[in-house]
Design a protein around this motif. Structure first.
Motif, PDB file in Angstrom:
ATOM      1  N   PHE A  96       0.847  -1.193   0.000  1.00 13.28           N
ATOM      2  CA  PHE A  96       0.000   0.000   0.000  1.00 13.28           C
ATOM      3  C   PHE A  96       0.885   1.246   0.000  1.00 13.28           C
ATOM      4  O   PHE A  96       2.076   1.179   0.272  1.00 13.28           O
ATOM      5  N   ASP A 108      -4.218   4.230  -0.746  1.00  9.53           N
ATOM      6  CA  ASP A 108      -3.570   3.793  -1.971  1.00  9.53           C
ATOM      7  C   ASP A 108      -3.832   4.859  -3.039  1.00  9.53           C
ATOM      8  O   ASP A 108      -4.987   5.120  -3.373  1.00  9.53           O
ATOM      9  N   TRP A 125     -11.106  -0.474  -6.575  1.00  3.94           N
ATOM     10  CA  TRP A 125     -10.311   0.282  -5.605  1.00  3.94           C
ATOM     11  C   TRP A 125     -10.780  -0.006  -4.186  1.00  3.94           C
ATOM     12  O   TRP A 125      -9.977  -0.131  -3.259  1.00  3.94           O
ATOM     13  N   THR A 129      -8.446  -1.736  -1.147  1.00  2.62           N
ATOM     14  CA  THR A 129      -8.172  -1.197   0.196  1.00  2.62           C
ATOM     15  C   THR A 129      -8.699  -2.131   1.286  1.00  2.62           C
ATOM     16  O   THR A 129      -8.102  -2.226   2.355  1.00  2.62           O
ATOM     17  N   TYR A 132      -5.965  -4.699   1.637  1.00  6.46           N
ATOM     18  CA  TYR A 132      -4.827  -4.127   2.349  1.00  6.46           C
ATOM     19  C   TYR A 132      -5.134  -4.011   3.838  1.00  6.46           C
ATOM     20  O   TYR A 132      -4.286  -4.309   4.679  1.00  6.46           O
ATOM     21  N   GLY A 146     -10.251   2.885   4.524  1.00  4.11           N
ATOM     22  CA  GLY A 146      -9.441   2.885   3.311  1.00  4.11           C
ATOM     23  C   GLY A 146      -9.753   4.101   2.461  1.00  4.11           C
ATOM     24  O   GLY A 146     -10.883   4.584   2.451  1.00  4.11           O
TER      25      GLY A 146
END
Length: 147
Positions: A96, A108, A125, A129, A132, A146
């Motif tokens: 990230f 990100d 997207w 996140t 991550y 995120g």
């Protein structure tokens, strides 16, 4: 993945394209899983062809990331950290752009075409996140948001 250079672009373009498409056995990146597990597996089983000219868009994202990476993060932030988790012999990895411990947020950075904005579909997207944040939590960090 088989990288071709049908237009004869300079070698730095070829190397840039090859850098992001090296497969390692039993290891999947978060971004490769955004395609879907079946597609990721099929990409590995069958030699998919990608031309260097189709990778030009990567140059813009790399340039934006390089500029942002060159700036110092705050004491409660981590940037460009790789995290991974092994699940049943398969390693899931991700890198990230920024983690803020104060806000418990994984960030990100993105560049995109105007069509991404016009269609307004940011599902990939969002999923990235989320993955991550999961990897961060599995590594002992609190990650609730995120961006």
């Amino acid at each position: 993945m088989k990288i071709t250079n049908k237009l004869g672009l300079p070698e730095p373009f070829v190397q840039m394209c090859q850098r992001d498409y090296r497969y390692r056995p039993q290891r999947y990146s978060v971004t490769s899983l955004l395609k879907g597990i079946r597609e990721a597996i099929l990409d590995r089983r069958h030699e998919v062809e990608l031309d260097v000219s189709d990778c030009i868009w990567m140059l813009f994202g790399t340039a934006a990331h390089t500029v942002l990476e060159s700036h110092q993060e705050e004491d409660h932030q981590l940037k460009e950290i790789s995290v991974e988790k092994e699940i049943d012999g398969i390693t899931i990895s991700g890198r990230f752009d920024l983690y803020d411990a104060k806000t418990k947020t994984v960030i990100d950075y993105k560049t995109c075409s105007v069509w991404k904005v016009i269609f307004g579909d940011y599902t990939d997207w969002y999923m990235q996140t989320l993955m991550y944040a999961y990897l961060l939590r599995e590594s002992g960090f609190e990650a609730d948001h995120g961006e």
